[in-house]
Design a protein around this motif. Structure first.
Motif, PDB file in Angstrom:
ATOM      1  N   UNK A   1       6.952   6.826  -0.823  1.00  0.00           N
ATOM      2  CA  UNK A   1       7.769   7.613   0.097  1.00  0.00           C
ATOM      3  C   UNK A   1       9.210   7.561  -0.402  1.00  0.00           C
ATOM      4  N   UNK A   2       9.727   8.700  -0.842  1.00  0.00           N
ATOM      5  CA  UNK A   2      11.091   8.795  -1.357  1.00  0.00           C
ATOM      6  C   UNK A   2      12.018   9.171  -0.209  1.00  0.00           C
TER       7      UNK A   2
ATOM      8  N   UNK B   1       0.826  -1.207   0.000  1.00  0.00           N
ATOM      9  CA  UNK B   1       0.000   0.000   0.000  1.00  0.00           C
ATOM     10  C   UNK B   1       0.860   1.256   0.000  1.00  0.00           C
ATOM     11  N   UNK B   2       2.110   1.103   0.416  1.00  0.00           N
ATOM     12  CA  UNK B   2       3.086   2.191   0.384  1.00  0.00           C
ATOM     13  C   UNK B   2       4.408   1.617  -0.109  1.00  0.00           C
ATOM     14  N   UNK B   3       5.027   2.295  -1.059  1.00  0.00           N
ATOM     15  CA  UNK B   3       6.296   1.822  -1.616  1.00  0.00           C
ATOM     16  C   UNK B   3       7.378   2.840  -1.305  1.00  0.00           C
ATOM     17  N   UNK B   4       8.434   2.383  -0.630  1.00  0.00           N
ATOM     18  CA  UNK B   4       9.603   3.205  -0.373  1.00  0.00           C
ATOM     19  C   UNK B   4      10.478   3.215  -1.629  1.00  0.00           C
ATOM     20  N   UNK B   5      11.036   4.362  -1.946  1.00  0.00           N
ATOM     21  CA  UNK B   5      11.968   4.475  -3.075  1.00  0.00           C
ATOM     22  C   UNK B   5      13.265   5.054  -2.537  1.00  0.00           C
ATOM     23  N   UNK B   6      14.334   4.270  -2.604  1.00  0.00           N
ATOM     24  CA  UNK B   6      15.620   4.700  -2.062  1.00  0.00           C
ATOM     25  C   UNK B   6      16.728   3.984  -2.806  1.00  0.00           C
ATOM     26  N   UNK B   7      17.904   4.604  -2.831  1.00  0.00           N
ATOM     27  CA  UNK B   7      19.062   3.985  -3.489  1.00  0.00           C
ATOM     28  C   UNK B   7      20.279   4.081  -2.574  1.00  0.00           C
ATOM     29  N   UNK B   8      21.317   3.351  -2.939  1.00  0.00           N
ATOM     30  CA  UNK B   8      22.566   3.426  -2.198  1.00  0.00           C
ATOM     31  C   UNK B   8      22.411   3.051  -0.740  1.00  0.00           C
ATOM     32  N   UNK B   9      23.205   3.694   0.125  1.00  0.00           N
ATOM     33  CA  UNK B   9      23.210   3.346   1.540  1.00  0.00           C
ATOM     34  C   UNK B   9      21.831   3.561   2.162  1.00  0.00           C
ATOM     35  N   UNK B  10      21.078   4.546   1.665  1.00  0.00           N
ATOM     36  CA  UNK B  10      19.754   4.815   2.221  1.00  0.00           C
ATOM     37  C   UNK B  10      18.821   3.635   2.015  1.00  0.00           C
ATOM     38  N   UNK B  11      19.005   2.899   0.930  1.00  0.00           N
ATOM     39  CA  UNK B  11      18.124   1.759   0.662  1.00  0.00           C
ATOM     40  C   UNK B  11      18.303   0.655   1.696  1.00  0.00           C
ATOM     41  N   UNK B  12      19.489   0.542   2.267  1.00  0.00           N
ATOM     42  CA  UNK B  12      19.698  -0.477   3.293  1.00  0.00           C
ATOM     43  C   UNK B  12      18.978  -0.107   4.587  1.00  0.00           C
ATOM     44  N   UNK B  13      19.003   1.176   4.928  1.00  0.00           N
ATOM     45  CA  UNK B  13      18.260   1.637   6.106  1.00  0.00           C
ATOM     46  C   UNK B  13      16.760   1.488   5.863  1.00  0.00           C
ATOM     47  N   UNK B  14      16.337   1.839   4.637  1.00  0.00           N
ATOM     48  CA  UNK B  14      14.917   1.713   4.293  1.00  0.00           C
ATOM     49  C   UNK B  14      14.458   0.265   4.338  1.00  0.00           C
TER      50      UNK B  14
ATOM     51  N   UNK C   1       5.497  11.229  -1.225  1.00  0.00           N
ATOM     52  CA  UNK C   1       5.982  11.905  -0.032  1.00  0.00           C
ATOM     53  C   UNK C   1       7.508  11.828   0.022  1.00  0.00           C
ATOM     54  N   UNK C   2       8.081  12.642   0.905  1.00  0.00           N
ATOM     55  CA  UNK C   2       9.546  12.702   0.982  1.00  0.00           C
ATOM     56  C   UNK C   2      10.009  12.765   2.421  1.00  0.00           C
ATOM     57  N   UNK C   3      11.121  12.070   2.689  1.00  0.00           N
ATOM     58  CA  UNK C   3      11.821  12.211   3.967  1.00  0.00           C
ATOM     59  C   UNK C   3      13.315  12.187   3.679  1.00  0.00           C
ATOM     60  N   UNK C   4      14.013  13.210   4.105  1.00  0.00           N
ATOM     61  CA  UNK C   4      15.445  13.283   3.849  1.00  0.00           C
ATOM     62  C   UNK C   4      16.206  13.852   5.019  1.00  0.00           C
ATOM     63  N   UNK C   5      17.490  13.525   5.067  1.00  0.00           N
ATOM     64  CA  UNK C   5      18.424  14.139   6.007  1.00  0.00           C
ATOM     65  C   UNK C   5      19.536  14.790   5.197  1.00  0.00           C
ATOM     66  N   UNK C   6      20.137  15.829   5.740  1.00  0.00           N
ATOM     67  CA  UNK C   6      21.139  16.592   5.007  1.00  0.00           C
ATOM     68  C   UNK C   6      22.409  16.772   5.823  1.00  0.00           C
ATOM     69  N   UNK C   7      23.460  17.230   5.129  1.00  0.00           N
ATOM     70  CA  UNK C   7      24.695  17.603   5.805  1.00  0.00           C
ATOM     71  C   UNK C   7      25.508  16.447   6.333  1.00  0.00           C
ATOM     72  N   UNK C   8      25.220  15.229   5.894  1.00  0.00           N
ATOM     73  CA  UNK C   8      25.931  14.059   6.393  1.00  0.00           C
ATOM     74  C   UNK C   8      25.189  13.309   7.482  1.00  0.00           C
ATOM     75  N   UNK C   9      24.005  13.782   7.851  1.00  0.00           N
ATOM     76  CA  UNK C   9      23.183  13.070   8.835  1.00  0.00           C
ATOM     77  C   UNK C   9      22.493  11.886   8.168  1.00  0.00           C
ATOM     78  N   UNK C  10      22.337  10.806   8.927  1.00  0.00           N
ATOM     79  CA  UNK C  10      21.717   9.585   8.400  1.00  0.00           C
ATOM     80  C   UNK C  10      20.397   9.326   9.118  1.00  0.00           C
TER      81      UNK C  10
END
Length: 355
Positions: free
Chosen positions: A302-303, A248-261, A326-335
């Protein structure tokens, strides 16, 4: 069983490049990818390869131009500010249709920023980065083993399409250590009759250039390039789907973020929430058709990115307004933590729109 070796991500890229037949590396040290340069400074002399620590990133990319033009498998690597300096050379290489591999282990920006991992170079990598109508193939690994596999694949794709290939990693992937194997690899440089290697029995020399002063010829060259990019779009899209059949909800992520997702998705599944994931492996060409297909069956996307939101634009284009993105992000080197992503997903499914 195949023997596995514990390697740091940056060093694994270097060994994979050697396995793929790369014998020419030109680079300049910058954190967080300096270990790749250091590794190849030791390994290239051992295999009669060429290693040059150039005087600058600009010099390094132009050395790649020269080696690739002579038919060699050539490579450079850097991190975000250094890749910015290489953009003019990358445009020249794309215009001259030369195969090479470029590694960007992304760090936080803009400007000098910091040395922690980020994904804020997505636009630079996938939209060209330099001047003119050109494209680079962009591959995004999410493990040290994928760094190996994708490095080898990158050299093959570069030769196949006579095009630069960019590996978009990040500071976390470059620094982490995981077991890898180098077995079952079949990668051989292609014959390059177009290379500038002297006459060698020909009556006319091969001339490699990206300069076309007559507008009619430049237009025809650009038409040819666009036809090539269309073939790449048709044949080289790579992605991974997890639990999308009933999602019902699909996460879209790549790289290191995809492992956390992925960890967040597994927690959601264990709680009875129907969450799936699509992981782009090629960022260009982007898996827009798979996302368009999933937009017909899911309720929302959710990207997740380590930036202010860049890939989300390609996701929105692919979904084409059929479902909310929808979007959720971290910046500046935060994970982000798996818990934070899980909470975002749970809120969306509960109708709270990820807030």
């Amino acid at each position: 069983m195949a023997e596995k070796i514990l390697m740091k991500g940056n060093e694994a890229i270097g060994e994979a490049a050697i396995v793929a037949g790369c014998r020419h590396y030109f680079g300049y040290p910058i954190t967080p990818q300096t270990e790749l340069t250091e590794y190849l400074s030791k390994r290239m002399p051992q295999i009669n390869g060429v290693f040059v620590q150039a005087e600058s990133e600009i010099a390094a990319i132009n050395m790649v131009f020269g080696a690739a033009g002579a038919g060699a498998r050539a490579m450079t690597s850097s991190s975000s500010p250094g890749i910015s300096l290489k953009q003019e050379g990358i445009s020249y290489i794309a215009g001259a249709e030369l195969p090479c591999v470029i590694v960007n282990m992304v760090r936080g920006g803009p400007g000098l920023g910091g040395i922690q991992p980020a994904q804020s170079d997505y636009f630079q990598a996938t939209k060209g980065g330099g001047h003119g109508d050109y494209r680079t193939i962009v591959l995004a690994p999410n493990s040290v083993q994928e760094l190996v596999d994708i490095t080898i694949l990158s050299f093959d794709l570069a030769d196949k399409y006579r095009n630069p290939v960019l590996i978009l990693g990040d500071g976390a992937l470059g620094q982490m250590m995981e077991p890898v194997e180098f077995t079952g690899i079949d990668s051989k440089p292609m014959e390059k009759p177009w290379a500038a290697t002297g006459l060698r029995g020909r009556t006319e020399p091969n001339i490699i250039t990206s300069l076309h002063l007559q507008p009619e010829k430049l237009e025809q060259h650009n038409i040819h390039l666009q036809e090539k990019y269309a073939k790449i779009r048709e044949n080289e899209i790579r992605y991974e789907e997890l639990y999308t059949e009933d999602a019902e909800l699909i996460l879209v992520a790549y790289g290191i973020t995809s492992r956390i997702a992925c960890s967040a998705m597994e927690k959601a599944r264990s709680e009875g929430l129907k969450v799936g994931m699509l992981r782009p492996i090629t960022l260009w060409p982007f898996p827009d058709l798979p996302l368009a297909r999933l937009a017909k069956t899911t309720n929302a996307f959710l990207v997740l990115e380590l930036c202010a939101g860049q890939m989300i634009e390609d996701v929105r284009l692919a979904v084409n307004g059929l479902k909310p993105v929808y979007f959720y992000g971290r910046m500046g080197g935060m994970m982000p933590s798996p818990k934070a992503i899980y909470n975002q997903a749970a809120n969306i499914l509960a109708g709270k729109e990820g807030k």
